[in-house]
Design a protein around this motif. Sequence first.
Motif, mmCIF file in Angstrom:
data_model
loop_
_atom_site.group_PDB
_atom_site.id
_atom_site.type_symbol
_atom_site.label_atom_id
_atom_site.label_comp_id
_atom_site.label_asym_id
_atom_site.label_seq_id
_atom_site.Cartn_x
_atom_site.Cartn_y
_atom_site.Cartn_z
ATOM 1 N N GLU A 1 -7.246 -6.576 12.807
ATOM 2 C CA GLU A 1 -8.518 -5.929 12.311
ATOM 3 C C GLU A 1 -9.002 -6.674 11.384
ATOM 4 O OE1 GLU A 1 -9.450 -3.088 13.393
ATOM 5 O OE2 GLU A 1 -7.500 -2.208 13.970
ATOM 6 N N ARG A 2 -10.470 -6.962 11.535
ATOM 7 C CA ARG A 2 -11.236 -7.976 10.482
ATOM 8 C C ARG A 2 -11.410 -7.251 9.234
ATOM 9 N NH1 ARG A 2 -11.718 -12.819 12.031
ATOM 10 N NH2 ARG A 2 -11.636 -12.956 14.311
ATOM 11 N N LYS A 3 -10.895 -7.895 8.250
ATOM 12 C CA LYS A 3 -10.871 -7.312 6.656
ATOM 13 C C LYS A 3 -12.630 -7.467 6.367
ATOM 14 C CE LYS A 3 -9.774 -12.027 5.105
ATOM 15 N NZ LYS A 3 -10.928 -12.381 4.852
ATOM 16 N N ASN A 4 -12.883 -6.469 5.569
ATOM 17 C CA ASN A 4 -14.317 -6.560 4.975
ATOM 18 C C ASN A 4 -14.426 -7.369 3.839
ATOM 19 O OD1 ASN A 4 -14.322 -3.560 6.558
ATOM 20 N ND2 ASN A 4 -16.041 -4.950 7.181
ATOM 21 N N GLU A 5 -13.558 -7.135 2.996
ATOM 22 C CA GLU A 5 -13.442 -8.094 1.708
ATOM 23 C C GLU A 5 -12.189 -8.301 1.438
ATOM 24 O OE1 GLU A 5 -14.961 -6.132 -2.336
ATOM 25 O OE2 GLU A 5 -16.280 -5.242 -0.684
ATOM 26 N N GLY A 6 -12.138 -9.404 0.509
ATOM 27 C CA GLY A 6 -10.855 -9.795 0.044
ATOM 28 C C GLY A 6 -10.057 -10.936 0.790
ATOM 29 N N ASP A 7 -9.097 -11.285 0.319
ATOM 30 C CA ASP A 7 -8.407 -12.556 1.090
ATOM 31 C C ASP A 7 -6.967 -12.324 1.652
ATOM 32 O OD1 ASP A 7 -10.296 -14.731 0.870
ATOM 33 O OD2 ASP A 7 -10.240 -14.371 -1.377
ATOM 34 N N ILE A 8 -6.711 -12.969 2.489
ATOM 35 C CA ILE A 8 -5.136 -13.189 3.145
ATOM 36 C C ILE A 8 -4.825 -14.544 2.851
ATOM 37 C CG2 ILE A 8 -3.699 -13.132 5.240
ATOM 38 C CD1 ILE A 8 -4.909 -10.325 4.527
#
Lengths: 242, 226
Positions: free
Chosen positions: A56-63
Amino acid sequence: MNDKVVLKISNLHKYFGELEVLKGVNLEVYEGEVISIIGGSGSGKSTLLRCINGLERKNEGDIIYEGEAVKRDFTKLRERIGMVFQHFYLFPHRKIIDNITLGPRVVKRTEKEEANQQAYKLLEKVGLADKSDVYPAMLSGGQKQRVAIARALAMNPDIMLFDEPTSALDPELVGEVLLVIQQLAKEGMTMLIVTHEMGFAREVSDRVIFVNNGQIAEMGTPEEIFENPKDEDLKRFIQSIY
Amino acid sequence: MTQFIESIVAFFEVAIKFAPKFLPAVGLTLQLSVLSILLGTLFGLLVTLLKLTRLKLLESITNVYISIVRGTPLLLQLYFIYFGLPKLGLEFDSFTSAVIGLAFHSGAYISEIFRGAINAVHYGQEEAGKAIGLNRFQIFYYIILPQAVKQAIPALGNQFIIAVKDSSLASVITITETMLIARQFVAATYNPFPILFVAGCYYYIIITLLSAVLRRVERRLQVNER
């Protein structure tokens, strides 16, 4: 488990259309740590797991993996992070051995002979040494899931993600899969496990995370979570299960 | 009664006499069919791949192509290629025109068959491919395509059979394939029934053999299902 952070999730937000499924999740995963993620259906626990490897593509934030934030392309990261799905998703047109060797051979360009040797070892490890030449349709659910674990391990991942690995299994087949995961835990594999098997979560985890309403509502050792829950929803959740 | 038997004997006499004379024309039918099936499949796959690039421009081009092919009769398409294109300076001999027309035609239908089959592969297969680090191209080649081809075989088989029959339309652009030779024999003998019977038999044999091959392929590919 040691104090090296291998994976850091920072301020993770995920929307499905208007619906905010993850509302700013922060989490640090230490090397060798086993984390169980529990929570009601629709709480966002699977989405959290799937955002880690970019399914799933994150919309905000960091991995952040080993200190580096993943930009757009998750392909490289996925070589380091294995994933096991609820419904196995074995490749039905390939024999078991070829299911396991596909990743190493195509992504890592491992020689066929070497990849096969490694696959046999993994099959032995998950107790399916005799199944290398059959197709997935010949296997039971529990066997399929063990092959799926072997397939993920074939990439020599640093971290394994399990998305409800036993939820699609007949009750009598759950044990054989949990046993394999437990074995991995003993070997020091870093793992994040979304599960409804509370007994298992309690036994195998270093930390348990309760996800509720798109956030980590409570986090702690199994004892803290199961015996001394503080969050009201968590109390209700645990009561509803036992 | 004797008259009835005599007429049957006469029927088969004509049929047997003319059957060997069909062979060169049947050869042409086979060539047209094989070429249109092979090129049509290649073309169909290519169009599907263009569609999968998700590039707007390529997608619209393929959409226009498919809608034109599906929206007009093959007969008209063949006329257009053979009689129309030379006016634009593109001239092909009749056999090439027929092959182009037939392949173009089946290509559109085959690409739709592939598209459907690709969509029918469970999304979990793609996710599983991603999860072991494969890129989009590798996922398509190693995981999606083999499963899609298998799913597509029954519908493809249908399309191949249609392609064999459609090759008879090449007769309108002067190719002496099975149907045109039959018409010529009819004109020469004024005896349509035995001659059309022979033509029908040839088509029937070709298609029966083709079906048998397709069934075999299908069974072969199904090995892994249980």
